[in-house]
Motif scaffolding. Structure first.
Motif, PDB file in Angstrom:
ATOM      1  N   LYS A  67       1.941 -12.982  -4.249  1.00  0.00           N
ATOM      2  CA  LYS A  67       1.403 -11.675  -3.666  1.00  0.00           C
ATOM      3  C   LYS A  67       1.863 -11.726  -2.121  1.00  0.00           C
ATOM      4  O   LYS A  67       2.094 -12.740  -1.466  1.00  0.00           O
ATOM      5  CB  LYS A  67       0.102 -11.139  -3.944  1.00  0.00           C
ATOM      6  CG  LYS A  67      -0.238 -11.075  -5.349  1.00  0.00           C
ATOM      7  CD  LYS A  67      -1.921 -11.105  -5.514  1.00  0.00           C
ATOM      8  CE  LYS A  67      -2.227 -10.703  -6.867  1.00  0.00           C
ATOM      9  NZ  LYS A  67      -3.721 -10.458  -7.165  1.00  0.00           N
ATOM     10  N   GLU A  88       0.064  -6.454  -2.330  1.00  0.00           N
ATOM     11  CA  GLU A  88       0.923  -5.985  -3.395  1.00  0.00           C
ATOM     12  C   GLU A  88       0.791  -6.915  -4.493  1.00  0.00           C
ATOM     13  O   GLU A  88       0.951  -8.010  -4.292  1.00  0.00           O
ATOM     14  CB  GLU A  88       2.256  -5.966  -2.839  1.00  0.00           C
ATOM     15  CG  GLU A  88       2.560  -5.152  -1.610  1.00  0.00           C
ATOM     16  CD  GLU A  88       4.324  -5.186  -1.149  1.00  0.00           C
ATOM     17  OE1 GLU A  88       4.910  -5.701  -1.741  1.00  0.00           O
ATOM     18  OE2 GLU A  88       4.235  -4.866   0.011  1.00  0.00           O
ATOM     19  N   ARG A  90       2.673  -8.456  -7.364  1.00  0.00           N
ATOM     20  CA  ARG A  90       4.000  -8.331  -7.624  1.00  0.00           C
ATOM     21  C   ARG A  90       4.337  -9.149  -8.742  1.00  0.00           C
ATOM     22  O   ARG A  90       5.439  -9.987  -9.072  1.00  0.00           O
ATOM     23  CB  ARG A  90       4.912  -9.478  -6.385  1.00  0.00           C
ATOM     24  CG  ARG A  90       4.763  -8.763  -4.955  1.00  0.00           C
ATOM     25  CD  ARG A  90       5.239  -9.628  -4.264  1.00  0.00           C
ATOM     26  NE  ARG A  90       5.444  -9.038  -2.726  1.00  0.00           N
ATOM     27  CZ  ARG A  90       5.450  -9.796  -1.632  1.00  0.00           C
ATOM     28  NH1 ARG A  90       5.499 -11.017  -1.737  1.00  0.00           N
ATOM     29  NH2 ARG A  90       5.391  -9.101  -0.547  1.00  0.00           N
TER      30      ARG A  90
END
Length: 135
Positions: A67, A88, A90
């Motif tokens: 992340k 985020e 991912r």
């Protein structure tokens, strides 16, 4: 009075030549404006190791095991607070996502920090060691 000033100047020069950090010297300051990497090996199947890029005002870009995101450090003396903002997701493998979440939680729980040369140690329920990227 002149002798006292000269004596202080000689003592300061001797201290600076001894290699010991002086009060307020950069060796004692938080490394704002620098990048640091977690003192850890990469996870199996990856070359990534978590990295923090700390701006001059404590704004931080995090690149974790998988992340990434942003956060903010606030520092007063040896006291520190980290607040993560948007992280985020991912589509990380479960083990890396869990390791990222644990690292963010550990950073968020830190209360103090100290510096030993290029090593930055975050102290809380879990101690985290980061190395300054000096190259």
């Amino acid at each position: 009075m002149q002798v006292l000033k000269r004596g202080c100047a000689v003592a300061m020069m001797a201290l600076s030549m001894s290699g010991l950090p002086l009060a307020g010297a950069s060796a004692e300051e938080f490394p704002f404006g620098m990048e640091m990497t977690l003192d850890a090996l990469p996870m199996p199947g990856s070359k990534r190791v978590p990295d923090l890029d700390i701006g001059d005002n404590g704004e931080t870009v995090l690149e974790l095991w998988c992340k990434g995101g942003k956060g903010q450090f606030s520092v007063a003396g040896n006291t520190i607070v980290f607040i993560a903002s948007k992280i985020e997701d991912r589509n990380c493998p479960a083990a890396r996502a869990q390791a990222d979440d644990e690292l963010i939680a550990a950073l968020s729980a830190t209360t103090n920090w100290k510096r030993q040369g290029d090593l930055i140690i975050f102290i809380g329920p879990k101690t985290l060691r980061f190395r300054l990227n000096t190259n």
